[in-house]
Design a protein around this motif. Structure first.
Motif, short mmCIF file in Angstrom:
data_model
loop_
_atom_site.label_atom_id
_atom_site.label_comp_id
_atom_site.label_asym_id
_atom_site.label_seq_id
_atom_site.Cartn_x
_atom_site.Cartn_y
_atom_site.Cartn_z
N LEU A 1 0.83 -1.20 0.00
CA LEU A 1 0.00 0.00 0.00
C LEU A 1 0.86 1.25 0.00
O LEU A 1 1.75 1.41 0.83
CB LEU A 1 -0.91 0.03 1.23
CG LEU A 1 -1.84 1.24 1.33
CD1 LEU A 1 -2.92 1.18 0.25
CD2 LEU A 1 -2.48 1.32 2.72
N GLN B 1 -3.98 5.48 0.89
CA GLN B 1 -5.40 5.14 0.98
C GLN B 1 -6.19 6.40 1.22
O GLN B 1 -5.87 7.18 2.12
CB GLN B 1 -5.62 4.14 2.13
CG GLN B 1 -7.07 3.75 2.37
CD GLN B 1 -7.23 2.74 3.49
OE1 GLN B 1 -6.29 2.01 3.82
NE2 GLN B 1 -8.42 2.68 4.06
N GLY C 1 -14.46 1.26 3.20
CA GLY C 1 -13.56 0.35 3.90
C GLY C 1 -13.58 -1.02 3.25
O GLY C 1 -13.89 -1.17 2.07
N LEU C 2 -13.28 -2.05 4.01
CA LEU C 2 -13.04 -3.38 3.45
C LEU C 2 -14.18 -4.36 3.68
O LEU C 2 -14.04 -5.55 3.39
CB LEU C 2 -11.75 -3.96 4.06
CG LEU C 2 -10.48 -3.24 3.65
CD1 LEU C 2 -9.31 -3.69 4.53
CD2 LEU C 2 -10.16 -3.51 2.18
N GLY D 1 -11.93 -2.54 9.25
CA GLY D 1 -12.52 -2.22 7.96
C GLY D 1 -11.88 -1.06 7.23
O GLY D 1 -11.85 -1.03 6.01
N TYR D 2 -11.36 -0.10 7.97
CA TYR D 2 -10.76 1.08 7.33
C TYR D 2 -9.25 1.11 7.48
O TYR D 2 -8.61 2.10 7.18
CB TYR D 2 -11.38 2.36 7.89
CG TYR D 2 -12.81 2.56 7.45
CD1 TYR D 2 -13.86 2.07 8.20
CD2 TYR D 2 -13.09 3.21 6.26
CE1 TYR D 2 -15.17 2.23 7.79
CE2 TYR D 2 -14.40 3.39 5.83
CZ TYR D 2 -15.43 2.90 6.60
OH TYR D 2 -16.73 3.06 6.19
N ASN D 3 -8.70 0.00 7.94
CA ASN D 3 -7.26 -0.06 8.14
C ASN D 3 -6.55 -0.66 6.94
O ASN D 3 -7.17 -1.23 6.04
CB ASN D 3 -6.94 -0.84 9.41
CG ASN D 3 -7.46 -0.13 10.65
OD1 ASN D 3 -7.72 1.06 10.63
ND2 ASN D 3 -7.64 -0.87 11.72
N LYS D 4 -5.23 -0.55 6.99
CA LYS D 4 -4.39 -0.97 5.87
C LYS D 4 -4.59 -2.44 5.53
O LYS D 4 -4.64 -3.29 6.42
CB LYS D 4 -2.93 -0.73 6.25
CG LYS D 4 -1.91 -1.08 5.20
CD LYS D 4 -0.50 -0.92 5.77
CE LYS D 4 -0.24 0.45 6.32
NZ LYS D 4 1.16 0.62 6.76
#
Lengths: 114, 113
Positions: A45, A48, A98-99, B97-100
């Motif tokens: 990365l 972001q 987010g993820l 969820g918002y981390n690397k």
């Protein structure tokens, strides 16, 4: 649904020149990522974004790399001046927020610095 | 430090054989875990993801992965490999969820006919 678009696909430049890569994320995706993938390694990365704000740029070589996402949609990554070790594939990815639903990647830009 | 490790750099299997690709993680709490596949000259395609709940997750293309907290592992499996599965596989993790999102070094899969 259109995927993550990146351009150009390939770029060859001489060291000390500058280069810029463009990314258009999936529509509605708030989170955008730029990764560097050196041959034989996993992606790393660089930066972001959450909308147009930076969430993490801890591994971005800020003396030569810069990135922006001015309107919270598409993004540009710039290298100036380029070094031989910058030869890599630069991948852009986006996620809804987010993820939680995973990150979706573009096809990447292969940069060769000679 | 948070990390994802893929112990196998290269694996070769015969078409029709079963497959297991290993992934170990180092995170304090239950991480978000992912498996991606990358074909030559292509970007990464998401195969499956795990956040919580059922520890056996199903993905696309017939792949599944099992989260084992006791072993800090998230191994990818497929019961019968097809020649088109030859590619590089990456395990990735994030502490939130918002981390690397951190990637392993990848495992290159070759499939013999």
């Amino acid at each position: 649904e259109a995927g993550v678009a990146q351009s150009p696909r390939y770029k060859i430049i001489e060291k000390r020149q500058s280069v810029a890569f463009w990314c258009n994320p999936i529509s509605g995706h708030a989170t955008l990522y730029w990764y560097q993938q050196i041959l034989g390694q996993g992606p790393k990365l660089l930066i972001q974004f959450q909308n147009n704000g930076v969430v993490d740029d801890s591994q971005l070589p800020k003396d030569r790399f810069s990135a922006e996402r001015l309107k919270g949609v598409d993004s540009t990554l710039k290298i100036q001046p380029a070094k031989l070790e910058d030869s890599a594939v630069y991948l852009c990815a986006s996620s809804l927020a987010g993820l939680s639903n995973g990150a979706f990647f573009g096809q990447g830009t292969r940069l060769t610095v000679v | 430090a948070q990390s994802v490790t893929q112990p196998d750099i290269h694996i070769t299997v015969s078409e029709g054989a079963s497959l297991e690709l290993r992934c170990n993680y180092s995170y304090g709490a239950t991480p978000y875990l992912f498996w991606y596949v990358q074909s030559p000259g292509q970007g990464l395609q998401l195969l499956l993801k795990y956040f919580s709940g059922d520890t056996l997750v199903q993905g696309i293309k017939g792949f599944e992965a099992e989260f084992k907290r006791s072993q800090s592992s998230f191994n990818l499996r497929k019961p019968s490999v097809h020649w088109s599965d030859a590619a590089e596989y990456f395990c990735a993790g994030s502490s939130g969820g918002y981390n690397k999102l951190i990637f392993g070094a990848g495992t290159r899969l070759a499939v013999h006919p």
